[in-house]
Design a protein around this motif. Structure first.
Motif, PDB file in Angstrom:
ATOM      1  N   GLN A  24       4.678   5.551  -5.463  1.00 49.88           N
ATOM      2  CA  GLN A  24       4.589   5.622  -6.920  1.00 49.88           C
ATOM      3  C   GLN A  24       3.754   6.821  -7.356  1.00 49.88           C
ATOM      4  O   GLN A  24       4.110   7.529  -8.320  1.00 49.88           O
ATOM      5  CB  GLN A  24       3.973   4.336  -7.464  1.00 49.88           C
ATOM      6  CG  GLN A  24       4.891   3.130  -7.428  1.00 49.88           C
ATOM      7  CD  GLN A  24       4.189   1.865  -7.890  1.00 49.88           C
ATOM      8  OE1 GLN A  24       2.960   1.740  -7.773  1.00 49.88           O
ATOM      9  NE2 GLN A  24       4.949   0.919  -8.402  1.00 49.88           N
ATOM     10  N   ALA A  25       2.660   7.060  -6.649  1.00 51.03           N
ATOM     11  CA  ALA A  25       1.817   8.208  -6.975  1.00 51.03           C
ATOM     12  C   ALA A  25       2.580   9.512  -6.785  1.00 51.03           C
ATOM     13  O   ALA A  25       2.443  10.451  -7.585  1.00 51.03           O
ATOM     14  CB  ALA A  25       0.559   8.188  -6.104  1.00 51.03           C
ATOM     15  N   ALA A  26       3.395   9.576  -5.733  1.00 51.60           N
ATOM     16  CA  ALA A  26       4.211  10.769  -5.492  1.00 51.60           C
ATOM     17  C   ALA A  26       5.205  10.979  -6.624  1.00 51.60           C
ATOM     18  O   ALA A  26       5.370  12.098  -7.131  1.00 51.60           O
ATOM     19  CB  ALA A  26       4.941  10.638  -4.156  1.00 51.60           C
ATOM     20  N   GLU A  84       0.831  -1.202   0.000  1.00 46.53           N
ATOM     21  CA  GLU A  84       0.000   0.000   0.000  1.00 46.53           C
ATOM     22  C   GLU A  84       0.868   1.256   0.000  1.00 46.53           C
ATOM     23  O   GLU A  84       0.619   2.201  -0.760  1.00 46.53           O
ATOM     24  CB  GLU A  84      -0.920   0.003   1.216  1.00 46.53           C
ATOM     25  CG  GLU A  84      -1.794   1.237   1.315  1.00 46.53           C
ATOM     26  CD  GLU A  84      -2.624   1.268   2.584  1.00 46.53           C
ATOM     27  OE1 GLU A  84      -3.025   2.383   3.003  1.00 46.53           O
ATOM     28  OE2 GLU A  84      -2.872   0.200   3.171  1.00 46.53           O
ATOM     29  N   GLN A  85       1.899   1.263   0.836  1.00 47.02           N
ATOM     30  CA  GLN A  85       2.778   2.432   0.883  1.00 47.02           C
ATOM     31  C   GLN A  85       3.557   2.586  -0.415  1.00 47.02           C
ATOM     32  O   GLN A  85       3.805   3.709  -0.872  1.00 47.02           O
ATOM     33  CB  GLN A  85       3.734   2.331   2.074  1.00 47.02           C
ATOM     34  CG  GLN A  85       4.606   3.560   2.280  1.00 47.02           C
ATOM     35  CD  GLN A  85       3.817   4.821   2.638  1.00 47.02           C
ATOM     36  OE1 GLN A  85       2.617   4.748   2.919  1.00 47.02           O
ATOM     37  NE2 GLN A  85       4.480   5.953   2.643  1.00 47.02           N
ATOM     38  N   TYR A 129      10.000   0.174  -1.399  1.00 45.21           N
ATOM     39  CA  TYR A 129      10.005   1.620  -1.582  1.00 45.21           C
ATOM     40  C   TYR A 129      10.997   2.043  -2.668  1.00 45.21           C
ATOM     41  O   TYR A 129      10.734   2.987  -3.425  1.00 45.21           O
ATOM     42  CB  TYR A 129      10.320   2.315  -0.264  1.00 45.21           C
ATOM     43  CG  TYR A 129       9.315   2.042   0.845  1.00 45.21           C
ATOM     44  CD1 TYR A 129       8.118   1.367   0.596  1.00 45.21           C
ATOM     45  CD2 TYR A 129       9.564   2.438   2.163  1.00 45.21           C
ATOM     46  CE1 TYR A 129       7.204   1.109   1.610  1.00 45.21           C
ATOM     47  CE2 TYR A 129       8.650   2.187   3.178  1.00 45.21           C
ATOM     48  CZ  TYR A 129       7.473   1.507   2.897  1.00 45.21           C
ATOM     49  OH  TYR A 129       6.577   1.256   3.903  1.00 45.21           O
ATOM     50  N   ALA A 130      12.122   1.346  -2.746  1.00 50.68           N
ATOM     51  CA  ALA A 130      13.089   1.641  -3.804  1.00 50.68           C
ATOM     52  C   ALA A 130      12.482   1.364  -5.171  1.00 50.68           C
ATOM     53  O   ALA A 130      12.613   2.161  -6.111  1.00 50.68           O
ATOM     54  CB  ALA A 130      14.355   0.827  -3.597  1.00 50.68           C
ATOM     55  N   GLU A 131      11.794   0.234  -5.294  1.00 51.20           N
ATOM     56  CA  GLU A 131      11.165  -0.120  -6.567  1.00 51.20           C
ATOM     57  C   GLU A 131      10.067   0.866  -6.931  1.00 51.20           C
ATOM     58  O   GLU A 131       9.814   1.124  -8.115  1.00 51.20           O
ATOM     59  CB  GLU A 131      10.592  -1.541  -6.477  1.00 51.20           C
ATOM     60  CG  GLU A 131      10.066  -2.064  -7.788  1.00 51.20           C
ATOM     61  CD  GLU A 131       9.638  -3.520  -7.713  1.00 51.20           C
ATOM     62  OE1 GLU A 131       8.988  -3.992  -8.666  1.00 51.20           O
ATOM     63  OE2 GLU A 131       9.945  -4.180  -6.699  1.00 51.20           O
ATOM     64  N   ALA A 132       9.439   1.452  -5.919  1.00 52.27           N
ATOM     65  CA  ALA A 132       8.356   2.413  -6.162  1.00 52.27           C
ATOM     66  C   ALA A 132       8.862   3.796  -6.551  1.00 52.27           C
ATOM     67  O   ALA A 132       8.069   4.654  -6.943  1.00 52.27           O
ATOM     68  CB  ALA A 132       7.477   2.519  -4.927  1.00 52.27           C
TER      69      ALA A 132
END
Length: 299
Positions: A136-138, A130-131, A180-183
């Protein structure tokens, strides 16, 4: 689209992360940001807690997005150095909310964000997936408005909260670091983790550079650098110190009638000579908007 000067600041801020260690003092208003820059900081971070307290509400998304962005705008207008903004959890439950917040943050003049993976009102962690979607949206929002260089500092509250057993925290942080890195995150911020051995292990294994929180009871900047930390901030500590001085000086005035606590005060002329940018009385926040205080109801 983004002003050309902010694109330059974004590139400058990103380049600062190529240094062995970037130290980011945290400001809460235009004057504190100006003093931090005057003291030699290459960039300024904001503190959501300090900004909330200065407006009379508690930390933890008690401010609306508009109120926080008005405060960020005033800070960005007050300094020439890059500013990275603490946007708490993103001011909304959906990735689209995060995207709207990122667009507003960039409009306010910031070239970096700090976004956390916990629910401010509930003290619980969002699932990693979810985070990741919120991150990704950011990232996509920043690219859409012309600032793909936006630095995204992904904060995980695994060590800060008691939601996960201590023996599982390191592995959980690693799961989140990878997601988070992948995002599209650029840094991993792990407040609550100050053990140097654990930090050393994390910096060696993390796919992202690690941001640690420094403070009076924790490791020194030098010790954090030796542990491989690449970025250091102090959260609410500077604001707490300033407010502590207010209380100390007031007690001295009332109890002994002396002024010793005021010996380190910044000169009136120096503060008055600072340029805090245009439209500092209002930013883009209407005078009439009331403050919102979030109070969690007991179950």
């Amino acid at each position: 689209m983004v002003d050309a000067s902010n694109i330059v600041k974004a590139r400058t801020f990103r380049a600062l992360h190529e240094q062995p260690l970037l130290v980011l003092p945290n400001a809460w208003d235009a004057a504190s940001a100006s003093l931090i820059a005057r003291a030699g900081a290459a960039a300024v971070a904001t503190t959501s807690g300090g900004m909330a307290w200065s407006l009379g509400v508690p930390d933890g998304e008690a401010l609306t997005r508009q109120q926080m962005m008005a405060a960020v705008h005033r800070i960005c207008a007050a300094v020439d150095v890059p500013v990275t903004a603490d946007i708490e959890g993103g001011y909304g439950s959906t990735p689209e909310d995060v995207a709207a917040t990122v667009r507003a943050t960039i409009e306010a003049g910031a070239v970096g964000i700090n976004i956390e993976d916990s629910h401010a009102r509930h003290g619980t962690l969002r699932p990693p997936g979810e985070q990741a979607r919120r991150l990704q949206a950011a990232r996509h929002a920043a690219a859409d408005v012309g600032l793909p260089q936006l630095m995204i500092n992904a904060r995980t509250d695994v060590y800060l909260l008691n939601a996960i057993a201590p023996a599982r925290r390191f592995d959980e942080v690693m799961i989140r670091a990878s997601a988070y890195a992948e995002a599209g995150a650029d840094c991993l911020f792990v407040p609550g983790l100050s053990d140097l051995a654990t930090l050393s292990a994390l910096t060696a294994a993390s796919p992202l550079p690690v941001n640690a929180m420094a403070g009076p009871t924790g490791p020194t900047i030098g010790e954090l650098a030796t542990a491989g930390v690449r970025r250091v901030s102090v959260g609410t500590a500077l604001a707490q110190a300033a407010y502590g001085l207010v209380e100390q000086a007031t007690r001295e005035l009332l109890e002994s009638g002396t002024y010793g606590a005021l010996d380190e005060a910044v000169a009136y002329a120096d503060l008055n000579a600072m340029s805090f940018g245009e439209d500092q009385r209002y930013g883009f926040l209407p005078e009439t908007e009331p403050l919102r205080v979030c109070v969690e109801r007991p179950d």
